[in-house]
Write a protein that holds these residues in place. Structure first.
Motif, mmCIF file in Angstrom:
data_model
loop_
_atom_site.group_PDB
_atom_site.id
_atom_site.type_symbol
_atom_site.label_atom_id
_atom_site.label_comp_id
_atom_site.label_asym_id
_atom_site.label_seq_id
_atom_site.Cartn_x
_atom_site.Cartn_y
_atom_site.Cartn_z
ATOM 1 N N UNK A 224 0.781 -1.228 0.000
ATOM 2 C CA UNK A 224 0.000 0.000 0.000
ATOM 3 C C UNK A 224 0.809 1.272 0.000
ATOM 4 N N UNK A 225 2.135 1.164 0.000
ATOM 5 C CA UNK A 225 2.975 2.361 0.142
ATOM 6 C C UNK A 225 2.804 3.326 -1.029
ATOM 7 N N UNK A 226 2.728 2.801 -2.242
ATOM 8 C CA UNK A 226 2.671 3.687 -3.403
ATOM 9 C C UNK A 226 1.416 4.565 -3.421
ATOM 10 N N UNK A 227 0.397 4.160 -2.682
ATOM 11 C CA UNK A 227 -0.826 4.962 -2.618
ATOM 12 C C UNK A 227 -0.597 6.269 -1.857
ATOM 13 N N UNK A 228 0.316 6.243 -0.896
ATOM 14 C CA UNK A 228 0.444 7.411 -0.008
ATOM 15 C C UNK A 228 1.880 7.878 0.204
ATOM 16 N N UNK A 229 2.855 7.210 -0.418
ATOM 17 C CA UNK A 229 4.253 7.515 -0.088
ATOM 18 C C UNK A 229 5.107 7.734 -1.335
ATOM 19 N N UNK A 230 6.049 8.663 -1.187
ATOM 20 C CA UNK A 230 7.121 8.877 -2.146
ATOM 21 C C UNK A 230 8.444 8.676 -1.422
ATOM 22 N N UNK A 231 9.481 8.395 -2.194
ATOM 23 C CA UNK A 231 10.800 8.271 -1.586
ATOM 24 C C UNK A 231 11.813 9.110 -2.348
ATOM 25 N N UNK A 232 12.624 9.847 -1.587
ATOM 26 C CA UNK A 232 13.768 10.568 -2.114
ATOM 27 C C UNK A 232 15.007 9.728 -1.889
ATOM 28 N N UNK A 233 15.882 9.700 -2.900
ATOM 29 C CA UNK A 233 17.153 9.021 -2.715
ATOM 30 C C UNK A 233 18.231 9.802 -3.447
ATOM 31 N N UNK A 234 19.473 9.419 -3.216
ATOM 32 C CA UNK A 234 20.588 10.221 -3.704
ATOM 33 C C UNK A 234 21.818 9.354 -3.915
ATOM 34 N N UNK A 235 22.672 9.775 -4.841
ATOM 35 C CA UNK A 235 23.961 9.117 -5.041
ATOM 36 C C UNK A 235 25.066 9.793 -4.227
ATOM 37 N N UNK A 236 24.719 10.858 -3.517
ATOM 38 C CA UNK A 236 25.725 11.656 -2.810
ATOM 39 C C UNK A 236 26.503 10.849 -1.788
ATOM 40 N N UNK A 237 25.791 10.153 -0.921
ATOM 41 C CA UNK A 237 26.443 9.447 0.183
ATOM 42 C C UNK A 237 26.884 8.045 -0.227
ATOM 43 N N UNK A 238 26.011 7.346 -0.962
ATOM 44 C CA UNK A 238 26.269 5.945 -1.289
ATOM 45 C C UNK A 238 27.396 5.767 -2.289
ATOM 46 N N UNK A 239 27.620 6.781 -3.145
ATOM 47 C CA UNK A 239 28.612 6.632 -4.209
ATOM 48 C C UNK A 239 29.664 7.744 -4.205
ATOM 49 N N UNK A 240 29.744 8.495 -3.117
ATOM 50 C CA UNK A 240 30.746 9.567 -2.987
ATOM 51 C C UNK A 240 30.609 10.602 -4.101
ATOM 52 N N UNK A 241 29.368 10.992 -4.406
ATOM 53 C CA UNK A 241 29.111 11.880 -5.528
ATOM 54 C C UNK A 241 28.321 13.111 -5.100
ATOM 55 N N UNK A 242 28.608 13.629 -3.902
ATOM 56 C CA UNK A 242 27.814 14.734 -3.353
ATOM 57 C C UNK A 242 27.797 15.956 -4.266
ATOM 58 N N UNK A 243 28.953 16.323 -4.804
ATOM 59 C CA UNK A 243 29.029 17.509 -5.641
ATOM 60 C C UNK A 243 28.470 17.322 -7.037
ATOM 61 N N UNK A 244 28.202 16.093 -7.428
ATOM 62 C CA UNK A 244 27.641 15.826 -8.749
ATOM 63 C C UNK A 244 26.167 16.220 -8.816
ATOM 64 N N UNK A 245 25.495 16.203 -7.684
ATOM 65 C CA UNK A 245 24.078 16.539 -7.576
ATOM 66 C C UNK A 245 23.205 15.593 -8.403
ATOM 67 N N UNK A 246 23.126 14.366 -7.950
ATOM 68 C CA UNK A 246 22.265 13.375 -8.588
ATOM 69 C C UNK A 246 21.371 12.751 -7.523
ATOM 70 N N UNK A 247 20.078 12.910 -7.692
ATOM 71 C CA UNK A 247 19.121 12.301 -6.791
ATOM 72 C C UNK A 247 17.951 11.766 -7.585
ATOM 73 N N UNK A 248 16.918 11.340 -6.882
ATOM 74 C CA UNK A 248 15.736 10.811 -7.559
ATOM 75 C C UNK A 248 14.527 10.858 -6.642
ATOM 76 N N UNK A 249 13.364 11.038 -7.225
ATOM 77 C CA UNK A 249 12.091 10.786 -6.582
ATOM 78 C C UNK A 249 11.546 9.511 -7.188
ATOM 79 N N UNK A 250 11.081 8.601 -6.362
ATOM 80 C CA UNK A 250 10.455 7.383 -6.860
ATOM 81 C C UNK A 250 9.114 7.203 -6.171
#
Length: 382
Positions: A224-250
């Motif tokens: 039921x999550x997709x009915x009421x929830x969005x998620x933000x994620x980022x490559x900044x921390x996981x891939x050492x790419x903070x200055x690249x500015x790459x994220x996503x809404x899913x």
């Protein structure tokens, strides 16, 4: 001077923007300041990622405007990443929206769904940008308490006692920043049920899942999550790419289509080379996370020693690239950070930056070399 907009009356400059200027001025005066303040990874992206960026920049069409929705291959890589790491199926055409950093997404979703007078549930302690963006769009933050006694998780009985009639968005953030606490299955189920009951859009800000964490989670995995929830994620921390500015809404296409209306009026697409590098990063094996976590594990052990010297208490079950620590009685968060800065030439973050429930705590970053952390330990012992 022309008068500023009313919306700035209740919004302050971001704490780290201001504090880092002070740190820079101390360094300019000859102080050897070591900063354990912010979570900007000092490690580099994988060599294959840098090569992909370099090669892409040589392509003839690389330097023109790009799609507001990113390259199809980038959306597919993000979708595959969620399937491989979270067991979440996403339609890359409709349920993935690349962003120029996830921080920008906080503004995008707020502008898409909030009117002046609407209310937003904001964690205390929590990321300060949730509050400032809420105020910038004319909405009202309503703070909900996170406390150590409840493992930094929402108190649903307390939430149900609030007047929720004007609440449209609830910010959640697990693994939690600044504390490093994680949420378990029942918590996500309760959050989804709570959001459905009160017609609230849940937004889970999820950039820390792969740092010193053996069990990465996405709220979208739950029924039921997709009915009421969005998620933000980022490559900044996981891939050492903070200055690249790459994220996503899913999440559900019905929500992302509204966010795209805002985004497409605020940027002109992400640089082609950065997208190609991000695609390469998202295809890295899990050995990548193992390698960076070996660094963070060693660093965290030294940070624990630093905190022991300061008579602080911390939870070794917490994850992420920070350590959240309770101070001994008799000293406030800001007193400790000032003492460290002016007496030991070390910058750490006071817990009060993240809300009133941060009083009595400090946060130390792991984005510092082992050599510098050992130097901090030596200064604290001196």
């Amino acid at each position: 001077m022309v008068s500023t907009a009313n919306r700035l009356g209740d919004v302050k400059e971001y704490y780290f923007s201001k504090k880092l200027r002070e740190v820079a001025s101390l360094r300019a005066a000859g102080k050897q300041i070591i900063s354990l303040g912010i979570g900007s990874p000092d490690l580099t992206p994988d060599k294959s990622v840098l090569l992909a960026l370099n090669n892409a920049s040589k392509e003839v069409t690389a330097h023109g405007y790009q799609s507001y929705q990113g390259l199809p291959a980038l959306r597919q890589a993000m979708s595959s990443f969620y399937e491989n790491n979270f067991k979440v199926a996403l339609d890359p055409e409709k349920e993935v929206l690349p962003l120029m950093g996830s921080k920008e997404g906080i503004m995008h979703v707020s502008m898409a769904f909030l009117n002046p007078g609407d209310q937003v549930l904001v964690p205390n302690p929590g990321y300060p940008t949730y509050t400032s963006v809420t105020k910038l769009v004319g909405a009202e933050p309503v703070f909900y308490d996170l406390v150590a006694e409840n493992k930094w998780l929402p108190d649903f009985e307390a939430l149900e006692k609030l007047d929720l009639s004007k609440v449209k968005i609830m910010w959640i953030n697990y693994p939690h920043m600044p504390t490093g606490a994680t949420a378990k299955n029942k918590v996500y189920d309760k959050l989804i049920a709570f959001a459905k009951k009160h017609k609230i859009l849940l937004v889970n800000d999820n950039p820390y899942s792969f740092v010193l964490n053996d069990n990465p989670e996405s709220i979208l995995k739950y029924e039921g999550a997709k009915e009421v929830a969005l998620e933000l994620n980022s490559l900044s921390k996981s891939f050492n790419m903070a200055g690249w500015r790459v994220g996503m809404f899913v999440g559900a296409s019905t929500y992302l289509a509204q966010i795209l209306k805002v985004k497409s009026n605020m940027d002109s697409g992400m640089f082609y080379g950065i997208q190609k590098g991000a695609i390469e990063a998202l295809h890295l094996s899990k050995d990548w996370f193992k390698s960076i976590n070996e660094h963070y594990h060693r660093r965290r052990e030294i940070v624990y020693q630093i905190l022991d010297e300061l008579n602080c208490v911390y939870d070794t079950s917490h994850v992420g690239m920070f350590v959240w620590a309770k101070l001994p009685e008799g000293i406030t968060s800001e007193q400790m950070t000032d003492k460290m800065l002016y007496e030991k030439d070390v910058f750490i973050t006071p817990g009060t930056v993240f809300g009133s429930n941060g009083e009595g705590y400090v946060r130390l970053s792991l984005c510092v070399s082992e050599e510098n952390l050992k130097e901090v330990l030596a200064r604290v012992k001196a």
